[in-house]
Write a protein that holds these residues in place. Sequence first.
Motif, short mmCIF file in Angstrom:
data_model
loop_
_atom_site.label_atom_id
_atom_site.label_comp_id
_atom_site.label_asym_id
_atom_site.label_seq_id
_atom_site.Cartn_x
_atom_site.Cartn_y
_atom_site.Cartn_z
N LYS A 23 0.84 -1.20 0.00
CA LYS A 23 0.00 0.00 0.00
C LYS A 23 0.88 1.26 0.00
O LYS A 23 0.61 2.20 -0.74
CB LYS A 23 -0.91 -0.03 1.24
CG LYS A 23 -1.82 1.16 1.38
CD LYS A 23 -2.65 1.05 2.65
CE LYS A 23 -3.34 2.35 2.96
NZ LYS A 23 -4.00 2.33 4.25
N ASN A 26 2.68 1.58 -3.47
CA ASN A 26 1.74 2.00 -4.51
C ASN A 26 1.30 3.45 -4.35
O ASN A 26 1.18 4.19 -5.33
CB ASN A 26 0.52 1.07 -4.54
CG ASN A 26 0.88 -0.34 -4.98
OD1 ASN A 26 1.91 -0.54 -5.63
ND2 ASN A 26 0.07 -1.30 -4.60
N TYR A 27 1.05 3.87 -3.10
CA TYR A 27 0.63 5.25 -2.84
C TYR A 27 1.71 6.24 -3.29
O TYR A 27 1.42 7.21 -3.99
CB TYR A 27 0.33 5.44 -1.35
CG TYR A 27 0.02 6.87 -0.99
CD1 TYR A 27 -1.28 7.37 -1.12
CD2 TYR A 27 1.01 7.74 -0.56
CE1 TYR A 27 -1.58 8.69 -0.81
CE2 TYR A 27 0.73 9.06 -0.25
CZ TYR A 27 -0.56 9.53 -0.38
OH TYR A 27 -0.85 10.84 -0.09
N LYS A 30 2.05 6.32 -7.06
CA LYS A 30 0.86 6.87 -7.72
C LYS A 30 0.77 8.40 -7.56
O LYS A 30 0.44 9.11 -8.50
CB LYS A 30 -0.40 6.21 -7.16
CG LYS A 30 -1.68 6.64 -7.84
CD LYS A 30 -2.87 5.87 -7.30
CE LYS A 30 -4.15 6.31 -7.97
NZ LYS A 30 -5.31 5.56 -7.46
N ALA A 95 2.34 9.36 4.49
CA ALA A 95 1.61 8.40 3.65
C ALA A 95 0.97 7.34 4.55
O ALA A 95 1.55 6.95 5.57
CB ALA A 95 2.55 7.75 2.64
#
Length: 191
Positions: A23, A26-27, A30, A95
């Motif tokens: 997670k 990917n965060y 992205k 994040a």
Amino acid sequence: MTTQTSTGAQWFALHTLSGQENKVKNYIEKFKKAEELDDFITEVLLPTEVVSEVKGGKKSTKVRKLYPGYVFINMKLFDENAQVIIKPFYFVKDAGGVIGFVGGDKPAPLRQAEIDEIKARIEAASGKEIPKVTFEVGEEVKITDGAFANLTGRVDEVDPARGKLKISVSIFGRFTPVELEYWQVQRASES
């Protein structure tokens, strides 16, 4: 020696919540463009390997993290005066799933030898299935798959590169060597 490059990027370790590593990776990947941080964040690394095991007679593979609870990031975090650059620092630190940088508010960059070792482990695991269980010569095993299923034998040779075992099995009162894959056997003590 640290991992400073010509762009000023260095490798840092991020401590993450357990199970949140994907997670976090990917965060960051992205949203770094949306936050205009492409010039600061160059790479996010989550080292993994493929592990195989047998449960209930079925072979399965899954991806296992080499460093659970950590994600590695190559980024420019310090300006020319060795001060933390606020925007990328808080973007990464805040994040979801991130506990913080290793080193806290004064993140400690990894040494080149450390990142080289991490990349070497990734390269070694690439394209290979690693058995979840390893076996020792002389160990008693029970065969769970193939023509010799339900027989027990003794491990004579272990070939981790090929994921194979040579096992002596007693057939009609004689010991016969058979070659099997790791996933076709289990420890006799587990049966």
